[in-house]
Design an enzyme around this catalytic site. Structure first.
Site, PDB file in Angstrom:
ATOM      1  CG  ASP A 199      -8.967  10.548 -23.917  1.00 25.80           C
ATOM      2  OD1 ASP A 199      -7.848   9.746 -24.109  1.00 25.80           O
ATOM      3  OD2 ASP A 199      -9.957  10.749 -23.495  1.00 25.80           O
ATOM      4  CE  LYS A 240      -7.993   1.784 -25.374  1.00 27.41           C
ATOM      5  NZ  LYS A 240      -8.322   2.824 -23.754  1.00 27.41           N
ATOM      6  NE  ARG A 246      -6.664  -4.041 -20.980  1.00 26.09           N
ATOM      7  CZ  ARG A 246      -7.794  -4.728 -21.590  1.00 26.09           C
ATOM      8  NH1 ARG A 246      -9.419  -3.941 -20.656  1.00 26.09           N
ATOM      9  NH2 ARG A 246      -7.963  -5.197 -22.250  1.00 26.09           N
ATOM     10  CE1 TYR A 264      -4.139   1.463   0.126  1.00 24.22           C
ATOM     11  CE2 TYR A 264      -4.981  -1.036   0.791  1.00 24.22           C
ATOM     12  CZ  TYR A 264      -5.019   0.760   0.179  1.00 24.22           C
ATOM     13  OH  TYR A 264      -6.078   0.724  -0.200  1.00 24.22           O
ATOM     14  CB  THR A 286      -5.708   3.183 -21.674  1.00 28.83           C
ATOM     15  OG1 THR A 286      -5.636   3.551 -22.590  1.00 28.83           O
ATOM     16  CG2 THR A 286      -6.743   4.037 -20.991  1.00 28.83           C
ATOM     17  CD  GLU A 301      -4.255   5.820   1.270  1.00 36.65           C
ATOM     18  OE1 GLU A 301      -4.373   6.574   2.272  1.00 36.65           O
ATOM     19  OE2 GLU A 301      -5.443   4.981   0.861  1.00 36.65           O
TER      20      GLU A 301
END
Length: 443
Positions: free
Chosen positions: A226, A255, A261, A80, A252, A82
């Site tokens: 985008d 692609k 992802r 983790y 992203t 954060e």
């Protein structure tokens, strides 16, 4: 009574009639997926076999390298983190900070940006972070309408971006299938949006970032590019870059970029702090460190000379496939393609997109049915088919294979119209034979 230290994860202490006894149990069995969950393991094997034997022509899909897969499945999934580099809310970040810094530095180098945030979980949350950073509910945003090739998060009404904000949408010319920038300018001057999105999910032509930047300046709007679909083409130098035109770039990382992802937000220094705060703590908790590592790997791959050759071949293959389809009488939106994507209007072929897509899948060619501009049909059963060349190019295919794919597409659609299961089976075998000649990378 003091017990001796016993180093074993399989012991449990219990008190029975005043005596302490030891009973064995397993905290986390260290077994393979085959042993632990054979049902799921079997499903994964079936999916891997599907990916080996069928040919994906969905423009948003691709194959990642073995190195990207290894990073995605690494021990970083256990941690983790954060916060941001050097400013975490958990300890034990010595290596995590270096991994994230590597991804950030590589993103800045590949795309030539001043700032990069590699923490967004996917493209839609990344775009929502832009809204959170610069708009208040009810403010006006302008984007390309979804049926015209835009994305849900560019203000389309079924998305929260169209429900929480006042959305105005531009489209394409009925005659040319291309964006009419004069109409975009007039709409922007009339509606005065605070944000303007350019880019989309079914846009087969090159995006004129410079022209969009001029429009944004005229109405004092922030321009967002985008580039989710074309990031790999930009990295490979076969599509113009929005950097220098759009101060904020969203993408992203899969692609055409051939990564995991995930997503990235890139910007000028002016907008860096606002975007970072919108991602965390605005919308997300801890980043997915295993994804961050895989992003770093794919960006390293994108910086290599061979990636440029790959990007060039993606576009060459798309153009070749488009020409073959045109020769077979197919109507392509905008008349062809400048990038990796082809949008087919099947109206003249007397078959709907959904039926065609299902027949093609049966024939071993994976596509997606898609709305076309000014489509009279509903999105779940539209008139169009969306195809692209990133994944088959990653398998090493070239112009000759595009000719074969156009032939198989045409034959499968004709077979679907005749309801010939035998013909679809024959095509599927031919496609499987072709796939075997070009093994899927990373599997």
């Amino acid at each position: 009574m003091r017990l001796p230290f016993i180093s074993s994860p399989f012991l449990h202490f219990s008190n029975c009639k005043g005596e302490i006894k030891l009973t064995s149990f397993s905290i986390i069995p260290d077994t393979s997926l085959d042993v632990k969950d054979p049902t799921l393991s079997g499903l994964l094997r079936e999916e891997e076999n599907r990916q080996r034997t069928k040919l994906p022509l969905i423009p948003s899909e691709n194959y990642v390298s073995r190195a990207v897969r290894e990073a995605t499945g690494s021990v970083l999934t256990n941690k983790y983190s954060e916060g941001y580099i050097g400013k975490r809310y958990y300890e034990g970040q010595q290596w995590i900070d270096q991994v994230e810094q590597l991804a950030v530095d590589r993103a800045k180098a590949v795309f030539g940006v001043e700032h990069a945030n590699v923490q967004p979980y996917s493209g839609s949350p990344a775009n929502l972070a832009i809204y959170a950073a610069f708009l208040k509910p009810g403010d006006t945003v302008m984007g390309m309408a979804l049926p015209m090739g835009g994305h849900l998060t560019h203000g389309w009404h079924v998305s929260v971006t169209g429900g929480w904000f006042r959305s105005v949408q531009y489209g394409v010319s009925k005659e040319s299938g291309r964006i009419d920038l004069d109409e975009v300018r007039e709409l922007a001057k009339k509606e005065r949006p605070k944000l303007i999105f350019c880019g989309g999910t079914a846009v087969p032509r090159e995006i004129d970032f410079s022209a969009f930047a001029d429009i944004a300046r005229e109405v004092d709007a922030i321009l967002v590019a985008d580039i989710a679909h074309i990031a790999g083409l930009i990295a490979g130098g076969v599509h113009q870059s929005p950097v220098g035109h759009a101060p904020i770039v969203s993408t992203t990382t899969h692609k055409t970029l051939r990564g995991p992802r995930g997503a990235m937000l890139m910007s000028t220094k002016e907008y860096a702090q606002s975007l970072d705060k919108a991602v965390f703590p605005g919308l997300q908790g801890g980043p997915h460190n295993h994804t961050t590592a895989a992003i770093a790997v794919c960006l390293h791959e994108a910086a290599q000379p061979e990636f440029k050759l790959y990007a060039q071949q993606v576009v060459q293959n798309a153009k070749a496939l488009a020409e073959e389809l045109l020769d077979r009488g197919y109507n392509l939106i905008s008349g062809g393609t400048d990038n990796h994507l082809i949008l087919i209007d099947l109206t003249s072929k007397d078959i709907l997109g959904k039926r065609a897509a299902k027949a093609l899948d049966q024939a071993g060619i994976v596509t997606n049915y898609n709305t076309i501009p000014y489509d009279p049909r509903k999105p779940f059963n539209p008139s169009g088919l969306r195809i692209g060349t990133p994944a088959v190019t990653s398998r090493g295919m070239g112009k000759e294979e595009m000719r074969l794919l156009a032939q198989y597409i045409d034959e499968a659609i004709q077979a679907a119209k005749r309801e010939s299961e035998m013909e679809l089976t024959r095509i599927a075998q031919a496609v499987a034979n072709l796939a075997e000649q070009f093994p899927a990378p990373g599997l």
